[in-house]
Design an enzyme around this catalytic site. Sequence first.
Site, PDB file in Angstrom:
ATOM      1  N   GLY A   9       0.867  -1.178   0.000  1.00  0.00           N
ATOM      2  CA  GLY A   9       0.000   0.000   0.000  1.00  0.00           C
ATOM      3  C   GLY A   9       0.905   1.229   0.000  1.00  0.00           C
ATOM      4  N   ARG A  37      10.339  -1.425  -4.396  1.00  0.00           N
ATOM      5  CA  ARG A  37       9.154  -1.494  -5.273  1.00  0.00           C
ATOM      6  C   ARG A  37       9.129  -0.221  -6.125  1.00  0.00           C
ATOM      7  NH1 ARG A  37       3.554  -3.490  -3.013  1.00  0.00           N
ATOM      8  NH2 ARG A  37       3.320  -4.051  -5.207  1.00  0.00           N
ATOM      9  N   ASP A  47      -1.393   4.386  -6.412  1.00  0.00           N
ATOM     10  CA  ASP A  47       0.048   4.357  -6.127  1.00  0.00           C
ATOM     11  C   ASP A  47       0.786   5.529  -6.742  1.00  0.00           C
ATOM     12  OD1 ASP A  47      -0.726   1.488  -5.557  1.00  0.00           O
ATOM     13  OD2 ASP A  47       1.377   1.559  -4.964  1.00  0.00           O
TER      14      ASP A  47
HETATM   15  O1  MRU Z   1       0.568  -4.138  -4.434  1.00  0.00           O
HETATM   16  P1  MRU Z   1      -0.050  -3.353  -3.315  1.00  0.00           P
HETATM   17  O2  MRU Z   1      -0.864  -4.181  -2.393  1.00  0.00           O
HETATM   18  O3  MRU Z   1       0.980  -2.518  -2.608  1.00  0.00           O
HETATM   19  O4  MRU Z   1      -1.038  -2.360  -4.053  1.00  0.00           O
HETATM   20  C1  MRU Z   1      -1.750  -1.450  -3.278  1.00  0.00           C
HETATM   21  C2  MRU Z   1      -2.703  -0.643  -4.058  1.00  0.00           C
HETATM   22  O5  MRU Z   1      -2.828  -0.774  -5.250  1.00  0.00           O
HETATM   23  C3  MRU Z   1      -3.447   0.417  -3.311  1.00  0.00           C
HETATM   24  O6  MRU Z   1      -4.681   0.658  -3.900  1.00  0.00           O
HETATM   25  C4  MRU Z   1      -2.648   1.728  -3.318  1.00  0.00           C
HETATM   26  O7  MRU Z   1      -1.332   1.508  -2.883  1.00  0.00           O
HETATM   27  C5  MRU Z   1      -3.274   2.762  -2.475  1.00  0.00           C
HETATM   28  S1  MRU Z   1      -3.173   2.349  -0.783  1.00  0.00           S
HETATM   29  C6  MRU Z   1      -3.829   3.574   0.138  1.00  0.00           C
END
Ligand code: MRU
Length: 355
Positions: free
Chosen positions: A52, A94, A242
């Site tokens: 996230g 990431r 993101d």
């Molecule tokens: O791969 P992830 O679980 O890190 O992806 C998270 C998301 O796509 C969320 O929607 C995004 O980071 C927003 S979190 C407030």
Amino acid sequence: MPNSGNKVETLRWNKDHLEMIDQRLLPVEFEYVSCDSAASVAESIRTMVVRGAPAIGVAAAYGVALEARRMRHAARLAFNDAMNSGFELLATSRPTAVNLFWALERMKHLWQSFGEASFEAIASRLLDEAHTMLEEDILINRAMGAYGAALLPDGARVLTHCNAGALATAGHGTALGVFRSAIEAGKRISVIADETRPFLQGARLTAWEMVQEKIPVTLITDNMSGHLMRRGEIDAVVVGTDRVAANGDVANKIGTYMVAVLAHRHGIPFYVACPLSTIDLSIPSGDGIPIEERDPDEVKGYRDCRWAPEGVSIRNPAFDVTPAELVTGLITEKGIVGNDVLKAGGLAEWVLQHS
Ligand code: MRU
């Protein structure tokens, strides 16, 4: 380090180390992972112990502080080397969430402002900054929640994709923060969580968070949302992001684009909860947003369960880009950026006016 009344403590400082809920194990097991260096935080980000965008940013800030603390008795050269490689490791953990780079930039700027201060003092000041970022994130989410809650009618059935909740942030959440705030404001909101293949953040994490707080939630598989929209069973969509490019294109968890297209087809508002730290004005459009490709094993199965044959060719892009034209509004901590502003190419100016 105060706990700001959070029900879910995604990240917490414990005496001399960082603890993070191991999100790979939820909802079956609830365990914290401990980190005491930049390398261990980077590994936790890479392997999705913590995920996230805002949570990754705050975790990275703690990673920098932990590295300074770990090296505080070292000689200058060793200290600087460890810090530089810590920044590098964290920056490569990431690629898509811009909050990671935003947080590292903020920490690096602070570190470089210290001049000849003792390493003990530097470590302590960097840790204070990480605590501040954690606290700020919760306040930002609460502000976004208030703006977003006002958009949802009483009784709304709201679809969300992935997990943009307390688990994806320092607390309260972005998209799920909107639901929490709407409920706190007395609105009857029910949530439809899609599974979010392949890592199942919707089924494992969003559903878990909502069940914990007794917020009405219905779980569907990713391929059911079109059917429910067509039958008039979804009133709005709220997701996180993101990275948002300067033209308003939105990168979010793979599958978001499909949901946005469907919402558009059915005239359902599609909102993106988006702290200003997630807007990357240096990237003109979504085409320039780096999209992470993850391990093919994530598509073949989950943990010990495998459902695809060895030898099959696999793609696993972890994010997709939703064009700004499909976004009804960005919900930020400073207010709503409407589709009219996005369409007119006015996001950069709006951000400058509200920063
Ligand atoms: O791969 P992830 O679980 O890190 O992806 C998270 C998301 O796509 C969320 O929607 C995004 O980071 C927003 S979190 C407030």
